[in-house]
Design an enzyme around this catalytic site. Structure first.
Site, PDB file in Angstrom:
ATOM      1  N   HIS A 244     -35.825 -15.342 -10.033  1.00 62.55           N
ATOM      2  CA  HIS A 244     -34.722 -14.381 -10.179  1.00 62.55           C
ATOM      3  C   HIS A 244     -34.353 -14.015 -11.633  1.00 62.55           C
ATOM      4  O   HIS A 244     -34.386 -12.849 -12.018  1.00 62.55           O
ATOM      5  CB  HIS A 244     -33.458 -14.923  -9.495  1.00 62.55           C
ATOM      6  CG  HIS A 244     -33.670 -15.351  -8.091  1.00 62.55           C
ATOM      7  ND1 HIS A 244     -33.948 -14.471  -7.079  1.00 62.55           N
ATOM      8  CD2 HIS A 244     -33.662 -16.584  -7.512  1.00 62.55           C
ATOM      9  CE1 HIS A 244     -34.081 -15.115  -5.938  1.00 62.55           C
ATOM     10  NE2 HIS A 244     -33.918 -16.403  -6.172  1.00 62.55           N
TER      11      HIS A 244
HETATM   12  C1  BDR Z   1     -29.412 -17.422  -8.948  1.00 60.53           C
HETATM   13  O1  BDR Z   1     -28.871 -18.694  -8.591  1.00 60.53           O
HETATM   14  C2  BDR Z   1     -29.565 -19.714  -9.255  1.00 60.53           C
HETATM   15  O2  BDR Z   1     -30.001 -20.639  -8.344  1.00 60.53           O
HETATM   16  C3  BDR Z   1     -30.721 -19.071  -9.975  1.00 60.53           C
HETATM   17  O3  BDR Z   1     -30.949 -19.705 -11.222  1.00 60.53           O
HETATM   18  C4  BDR Z   1     -30.299 -17.644 -10.138  1.00 60.53           C
HETATM   19  O4  BDR Z   1     -29.554 -17.461 -11.321  1.00 60.53           O
HETATM   20  C5  BDR Z   1     -30.110 -16.818  -7.749  1.00 60.53           C
HETATM   21  O5  BDR Z   1     -29.233 -16.683  -6.679  1.00 60.53           O
END
Ligand code: BDR
Ligand code: CA
Length: 318
Positions: A244
């Protein structure tokens, strides 16, 4: 050369994908990473702080300061931390990069206020964990929001979620903070949500290329992405590992890899839809007034070419 680079600060909760965002930023000749701030999220604050320090050291950049941020959300509660990347935040591989790098004495919120106010409209801020530190800085200083050059957020989602059917983790973990940041009047805000970042998840072919490249860094990325792959396979029979946060930095390096739509964006702060982002394209329901850019699509092949080119100087065929 350094003068032409864009100055950035990354506020994050490393976390495998946060670590990859930092690594990508450190390999781009367009970016001058001034500091990293930590926040509770993918792990407790001690974990995310330690991981941030060690990632900087791994990349040979112990000179870049790291400031410890908020342990609890604005409501003073510890957000439920996801263990998607394993207990140590890096899929069980955090201890392979231990370093002696120390965090700064100043806390992240004071640092953000002081640094950004003394460099008005010079700094692009990346918020790739819960928005707590940024919201606290906005509360602390009336000038802070207008002094940010650009804010790039990984958070929210249009019509999907990973903490509920409608809520993405970063917004869900501190919805009040996300709401306050989005409504603070920051001139240039980009939201990159889960609906789009899901598309760049590392697939098995891309991960195999990391193994084939066989450098210290490619092996490290190969290792820390294993847990995400295993979890996704177990949960939904998808052989991909989450990436992400990396898209925020990739977008900053080359905005042409995404399609952007102006939008009015807000966040539900409580109740059954807690953490849901409302993305109103063109501000259709808000007198056509927009407060952010919403990243609507990504060219996945262009993204992977950029990722491998910047970090490993390898063009790939995908
Ligand atoms: C986001 O939540 C975290 O687990 C990841 O690093 C990312 O920033 C995705 O939902
Ligand atoms: Ca994150």
């Amino acid at each position: 050369m350094n003068k032409e680079r864009e100055k950035i600060i990354i506020d994050c909760d490393p976390g495998t994908d946060d670590a990859l965002a930092i690594i990508l930023a450190l390999h781009s000749d367009k970016i001058d990473l001034k500091a990293v701030c930590s926040v509770t999220g993918n792990g407790a604050l001690d974990t995310t702080t330690k991981n941030g320090l060690n990632i900087l050291a791994l990349c040979g950049r112990k000179d870049i300061p790291l400031y410890r941020g908020s342990a609890v959300a604005l409501d003073q509660k510890q957000p439920a931390t996801v263990s998607a990347f394993g207990d140590d935040g890096l899929g069980g591989y955090a201890d392979t990069i231990l370093s002696d790098k120390k965090e700064e004495e100043q806390n992240a919120v004071d640092f953000l206020v002081e640094y950004i106010n003394s460099h008005p409209k010079e700094i692009t801020l990346f918020a790739i964990g819960p928005c707590t530190n940024v919201a606290k800085a906005i509360r602390k200083s009336p000038e802070f929001a207008k002094n940010i050059k650009k804010l790039v957020i990984m958070g929210g989602a249009k019509y999907t979620g990973n903490m509920s059917p409608v809520a993405e983790y970063n917004f869900w973990a501190d919805p009040q903070a996300a709401h306050e940041v989005l409504q603070a009047g920051i001139e240039d805000v980009t939201m990159i949500g889960l609906d789009v970042t899901n598309k760049i998840a590392l697939n098995c072919e891309m991960r195999e290329i990391l193994r084939l490249l066989d450098t210290d860094l490619s092996r490290f990325i190969y290792n820390i992405t294993k847990e995400g792959l295993d979890d996704n396979w177990k949960a939904r029979r998808k052989a991909v590992s989450p990436m992400h946060d990396v898209l925020t930095v990739a977008y900053f390096i080359d905005p042409s890899i995404v399609e952007i739509k102006p939008a009015f964006i807000d966040v539900v702060t409580d109740g059954i839809a807690k953490g849901q982002s409302i993305v109103d394209i063109n501000g259709h329901w808000n007198n056509n007034i927009c407060n952010a850019k919403y990243v609507a699509t990504v060219d996945v092949n262009k993204f992977y070419n950029l990722f491998f080119k910047e970090i490993f100087n390898e063009g790939i065929n995908c």
